[in-house]
Design an enzyme around this catalytic site. Structure first.
Site, PDB file in Angstrom:
ATOM      1  N   LYS A 183       0.888  -1.165   0.000  1.00 28.60           N
ATOM      2  CA  LYS A 183       0.000   0.000   0.000  1.00 28.60           C
ATOM      3  C   LYS A 183       0.921   1.208   0.000  1.00 28.60           C
ATOM      4  O   LYS A 183       1.572   1.513   0.992  1.00 28.60           O
ATOM      5  CB  LYS A 183      -0.919   0.002   1.227  1.00 28.60           C
ATOM      6  N   GLY A 240       4.814   3.873  11.174  1.00 25.88           N
ATOM      7  CA  GLY A 240       4.098   5.153  11.164  1.00 25.88           C
ATOM      8  C   GLY A 240       3.673   5.542  12.558  1.00 25.88           C
ATOM      9  O   GLY A 240       4.359   5.238  13.540  1.00 25.88           O
ATOM     10  N   SER A 241       2.520   6.180  12.633  1.00 26.44           N
ATOM     11  CA  SER A 241       2.069   6.727  13.917  1.00 26.44           C
ATOM     12  C   SER A 241       1.470   5.637  14.806  1.00 26.44           C
ATOM     13  O   SER A 241       1.019   4.590  14.326  1.00 26.44           O
ATOM     14  CB  SER A 241       1.014   7.801  13.674  1.00 26.44           C
ATOM     15  N   GLY A 244      -2.228   5.190  13.733  1.00 25.02           N
ATOM     16  CA  GLY A 244      -2.416   4.340  12.554  1.00 25.02           C
ATOM     17  C   GLY A 244      -2.111   2.884  12.860  1.00 25.02           C
ATOM     18  O   GLY A 244      -2.877   1.982  12.517  1.00 25.02           O
ATOM     19  N   GLY A 245      -0.981   2.653  13.514  1.00 27.85           N
ATOM     20  CA  GLY A 245      -0.572   1.278  13.820  1.00 27.85           C
ATOM     21  C   GLY A 245      -1.576   0.581  14.715  1.00 27.85           C
ATOM     22  O   GLY A 245      -1.938  -0.577  14.506  1.00 27.85           O
ATOM     23  N   GLU A 264       5.749  -0.663  13.640  1.00 24.94           N
ATOM     24  CA  GLU A 264       6.820   0.093  14.292  1.00 24.94           C
ATOM     25  C   GLU A 264       6.274   1.502  14.446  1.00 24.94           C
ATOM     26  O   GLU A 264       5.970   2.163  13.446  1.00 24.94           O
ATOM     27  CB  GLU A 264       8.061   0.043  13.408  1.00 24.94           C
ATOM     28  N   CYS A 301      12.674   7.435  13.513  1.00 28.98           N
ATOM     29  CA  CYS A 301      12.070   6.748  14.655  1.00 28.98           C
ATOM     30  C   CYS A 301      13.056   6.651  15.815  1.00 28.98           C
ATOM     31  O   CYS A 301      12.662   6.414  16.949  1.00 28.98           O
ATOM     32  CB  CYS A 301      11.566   5.375  14.252  1.00 28.98           C
ATOM     33  N   GLU A 392       5.727  11.011  21.721  1.00 31.88           N
ATOM     34  CA  GLU A 392       6.642  11.393  20.633  1.00 31.88           C
ATOM     35  C   GLU A 392       6.247  12.732  20.001  1.00 31.88           C
ATOM     36  O   GLU A 392       5.076  12.966  19.712  1.00 31.88           O
ATOM     37  CB  GLU A 392       6.616  10.304  19.549  1.00 31.88           C
TER      38      GLU A 392
HETATM   39  P1  NAP Z   1       0.350   7.457   9.721  1.00 34.13           P
HETATM   40  O1  NAP Z   1      -0.697   8.482   9.917  1.00 34.13           O
HETATM   41  O2  NAP Z   1       0.502   6.447  10.775  1.00 34.13           O
HETATM   42  O3  NAP Z   1       0.080   6.757   8.332  1.00 34.13           O
HETATM   43  C1  NAP Z   1       0.915   5.693   7.874  1.00 34.13           C
HETATM   44  C2  NAP Z   1       0.124   4.859   6.904  1.00 34.13           C
HETATM   45  O4  NAP Z   1      -0.930   4.195   7.586  1.00 34.13           O
HETATM   46  C3  NAP Z   1      -0.515   5.703   5.830  1.00 34.13           C
HETATM   47  O5  NAP Z   1      -0.360   5.018   4.624  1.00 34.13           O
HETATM   48  C4  NAP Z   1      -1.945   5.798   6.255  1.00 34.13           C
HETATM   49  O6  NAP Z   1      -2.818   5.805   5.154  1.00 34.13           O
HETATM   50  C5  NAP Z   1      -2.167   4.520   7.029  1.00 34.13           C
HETATM   51  N1  NAP Z   1      -3.128   4.702   8.103  1.00 34.13           N
HETATM   52  C6  NAP Z   1      -3.100   5.645   9.075  1.00 34.13           C
HETATM   53  N2  NAP Z   1      -4.147   5.490   9.897  1.00 34.13           N
HETATM   54  C7  NAP Z   1      -4.840   4.424   9.446  1.00 34.13           C
HETATM   55  C8  NAP Z   1      -6.023   3.775   9.861  1.00 34.13           C
HETATM   56  N3  NAP Z   1      -6.709   4.196  10.911  1.00 34.13           N
HETATM   57  N4  NAP Z   1      -6.430   2.724   9.148  1.00 34.13           N
HETATM   58  C9  NAP Z   1      -5.744   2.311   8.062  1.00 34.13           C
HETATM   59  N5  NAP Z   1      -4.644   2.884   7.619  1.00 34.13           N
HETATM   60  C10 NAP Z   1      -4.180   3.925   8.296  1.00 34.13           C
HETATM   61  O7  NAP Z   1       1.753   8.105   9.513  1.00 34.13           O
HETATM   62  P2  NAP Z   1       2.246   9.127   8.404  1.00 34.13           P
HETATM   63  O8  NAP Z   1       1.124   9.774   7.679  1.00 34.13           O
HETATM   64  O9  NAP Z   1       3.231   8.398   7.603  1.00 34.13           O
HETATM   65  O10 NAP Z   1       2.963  10.192   9.313  1.00 34.13           O
HETATM   66  C11 NAP Z   1       2.228  10.906  10.262  1.00 34.13           C
HETATM   67  C12 NAP Z   1       2.820  10.774  11.631  1.00 34.13           C
HETATM   68  O11 NAP Z   1       3.241   9.437  11.932  1.00 34.13           O
HETATM   69  C13 NAP Z   1       4.084  11.576  11.805  1.00 34.13           C
HETATM   70  O12 NAP Z   1       3.861  12.918  12.103  1.00 34.13           O
HETATM   71  C14 NAP Z   1       4.735  10.841  12.945  1.00 34.13           C
HETATM   72  O13 NAP Z   1       4.226  11.246  14.174  1.00 34.13           O
HETATM   73  C15 NAP Z   1       4.361   9.428  12.765  1.00 34.13           C
HETATM   74  N6  NAP Z   1       5.448   8.635  12.198  1.00 34.13           N
HETATM   75  C16 NAP Z   1       6.303   8.051  13.076  1.00 34.13           C
HETATM   76  C17 NAP Z   1       7.339   7.293  12.579  1.00 34.13           C
HETATM   77  C18 NAP Z   1       8.289   6.638  13.514  1.00 34.13           C
HETATM   78  O14 NAP Z   1       9.200   6.015  13.023  1.00 34.13           O
HETATM   79  N7  NAP Z   1       8.137   6.738  14.795  1.00 34.13           N
HETATM   80  C19 NAP Z   1       7.522   7.110  11.229  1.00 34.13           C
HETATM   81  C20 NAP Z   1       6.638   7.714  10.346  1.00 34.13           C
HETATM   82  C21 NAP Z   1       5.594   8.464  10.859  1.00 34.13           C
HETATM   83  P3  NAP Z   1      -3.147   7.118   4.336  1.00 34.13           P
HETATM   84  O15 NAP Z   1      -1.967   8.023   4.412  1.00 34.13           O
HETATM   85  O16 NAP Z   1      -3.408   6.594   2.975  1.00 34.13           O
HETATM   86  O17 NAP Z   1      -4.284   7.747   5.034  1.00 34.13           O
END
Ligand code: NAP
Length: 527
Positions: A183, A240-241, A244-245, A264, A301, A392
């Site tokens: 994805k 990711g977040s 989301g995770g 992660e 991360c 974080e």
């Molecule tokens: P994210 O919001 O967690 O999204 C990552 C992926 O998961 C995206 O492809 C998103 O889809 C999908 N997703 C998110 N919520 C979901 C849900 N409820 N159901 C299904 N799929 C879902 O992270 P991001 O947009 O990449 O970055 C945003 C924030 O994540 C950052 O500001 C940061 O805080 C955190 N982040 C942390 C790390 C780390 O290593 N700690 C790494 C990356 C990001 P869509 O985008 O298609 O909606």
């Protein structure tokens, strides 16, 4: 050429009507290619194709998989500047970072090619029959790791190459014998499609089954949710977040057949400055940490989001030097306006917490989508009392926690969530004096670092990139290094199975010449 379409196996497809573009944060404007989100029908086709491909891909030999992975690496390199140009246009990251991340991606592919080409990773274990055992004879039992089935990989926003389409999750899953459906991350859909094109070329060149790899576009959460719910998907990889995770973990747990989701998520990577280190090397460590906190605009991360020390003149010197050094570093562009907004929101939130003092803050205006690095300070007592401070802040932010004494330092560590890493800065023999601190920290993290920085994760066999929840969903596994392959396999045992029908890894003759555990002894000997 980037088409904006999905890959269902080797077929390009764009049946949907939902479209989107990526964004160039450096130029603060949309990129031009239009991407079409995958429809439920296309999602189903990709998973069905993966399930069909699994029937043959699961038995493809290690040497053939090695050829496939090396071919992917070659095809990614063949993309040359086109890949680097789109990477920088979609991420705001500089060319040097793009080249470094491509190098890491290629190295990971070749590393897994070596692992599966050699073959011992399957952990073949043989307990030969004991026909004369009393009172009952023992059966011949042979066990090895086998692939679990189609895997869904979510591209990560902060690593458009090394943790996305052909990144660590995809490559370890393909190496294990699992088909992969990626994805794509909506922030770098073009980078993702180009890499997908390279993988598809490698699929064709090395005659891998169609469906072993698919690539789906999505700009919202629905595509990912449908994928995780699909009954033929058997595991998920995500970076990711926490929000989301956690959503994906809950979806997977509520399926009729729950499946493993390796996420992660957030980590603030505590750094502990022990008194002698503070006293003797305050300035050196402060300069080192100013660089680590701002590396990649703090979008790692393993970013050191928390520095903890015991009140002293040395800690004061550390703090003063960190402040003066960090404001000298030029602000950097963040990956996307949404990530920059989120950073700004969380920094503002931290600033308004009770008894938090901002000690370094760029008072100048920065360009659109750029991050202002920030250092805040709080007492150990306030940190323990305030959960918000323990979360974080994704970006170049670090909180300095000043403790009254060793006991308070231990309490600060004890109240924290699970983390990817923990770092201790110490001078000679100091670790022994602080063994309880080391013990508490070890319970909280997956990797403990001495006199270094947590940023920079080596891709090696011994690497552990995963820690207690919520750093990752299952601290028994790593997302980086050769052991990442173990997330996509299950142990499978044969009892009294005819030698000629066993997989090569378990045959008496050991035709693959791999290391096996025979009656508890590691050996390459034939039986
Ligand atoms: P994210 O919001 O967690 O999204 C990552 C992926 O998961 C995206 O492809 C998103 O889809 C999908 N997703 C998110 N919520 C979901 C849900 N409820 N159901 C299904 N799929 C879902 O992270 P991001 O947009 O990449 O970055 C945003 C924030 O994540 C950052 O500001 C940061 O805080 C955190 N982040 C942390 C790390 C780390 O290593 N700690 C790494 C990356 C990001 P869509 O985008 O298609 O909606």
């Amino acid at each position: 050429m980037i088409t904006g379409k999905n890959y269902i196996g080797t077929t390009l497809s764009a049946k949907g009507t939902t479209t989107y573009t990526t964004f160039n944060p450096q130029r603060n404007k949309e990129n031009t290619t239009v991407f079409t989100e995958a429809t439920p029908e296309e999602i189903n086709q990709a998973v069905e194709a993966a399930s069909e491909a699994f029937k043959t891909y699961r038995t493809v030999s290690g040497s053939e998989k090695a050829t496939f992975l090396n071919a992917i690496a070659d095809e990614i390199l063949a993309l040359e500047d086109e890949l680097i140009t789109i990477y920088t246009a979609e991420s705001g990251l500089p060319e040097g970072r793009a080249l470094g991340e491509r190098g890491r991606t290629i190295a990971q592919l070749r590393m897994f090619a070596n692992v599966v080409g050699e073959g011992s990773w399957v952990e073949a274990t043989i307990d030969p029959a004991q026909p004369n055992r009393e009172p009952n004879p023992r059966a011949d039992i042979r066990k090895m790791l086998v692939p679990i089935g189609p895997v869904v990989v979510f591209g990560a926003s902060n690593f458009p190459l090394a943790f996305s389409t052909a990144g660590g999750d995809t490559v370890s899953a393909l190496a294990s014998g699992c088909p992969v459906i990626v994805k794509s991350h909506p922030m770098h859909a073009g980078t993702s499609e180009l890499v997908a094109t390279a993988i598809i070329k490698a699929v064709k060149k090395t005659s891998m089954p169609n469906g072993v790899f698919s690539h789906l576009n999505s700009r919202g959460i629905e595509v990912g949710q449908q994928l995780v719910q699909h009954p033929k998907v058997k595991a998920v990889g995500f970076t990711g977040s926490l929000r989301g995770g956690r959503a994906l973990l809950d979806i997977a747990a509520n399926r009729k057949e729950p499946i493993p989701v390796f996420t992660e998520m957030g980590s603030i990577n505590p750094v502990i400055l022990l008194p002698k280190a503070t006293q003797e090397k305050a300035e050196i460590w402060a300069k080192t940490y100013a660089s680590s906190i701002t590396l990649g605009a703090g979008q790692f991360c393993t970013n050191p989001g928390l520095v903890i020390g015991i009140k002293s003149e040395g800690l004061f010197k550390f703090s003063a030097t960190l402040v003066s050094e960090i404001v000298k570093i030029a602000p950097q562009c963040m990956l996307h306006p949404k990530i920059q907004e989120n950073y700004q929101k969380l920094v503002s939130q931290a600033k308004t917490q009770k008894h938090v003092e901002i000690v370094a803050d760029l008072h100048t205006n920065v360009d659109e989508n750029y991050a202002q690095q920030t250092i805040a300070k709080v007492s150990g007592k306030e940190f323990i009392a305030n959960k918000t401070l323990q979360e974080e802040v994704f970006g170049p932010f670090s909180l300095l926690v000043e403790c009254e004494n060793k006991e308070e330092l231990e309490n600060v560590l004890a109240c924290m969530n699970g983390q990817l890493t923990g770092t201790i800065l110490s001078e000679q023999n100091e670790l022994d004096d602080f063994s309880t601190v080391v013990d508490i920290l070890s319970e909280k993290v997956g990797r403990i670092i001495h006199n270094g920085v947590p940023t920079g994760v080596e891709v090696t066999t011994a690497m552990q990139h995963g820690g207690p929840y919520p750093a990752s969903s299952d601290s028994r596994f790593t997302a980086v290094g050769t052991d990442a392959i173990k997330r996509w396999v299950r142990p499978f045992a044969y009892q009294d199975w005819p030698n000629e029908s066993l997989p090569d890894a378990l045959k008496n003759e050991n035709p693959l010449q791999i290391f096996r555990k025979v009656d508890l002894i590691n050996t390459k000997e034939a039986l």
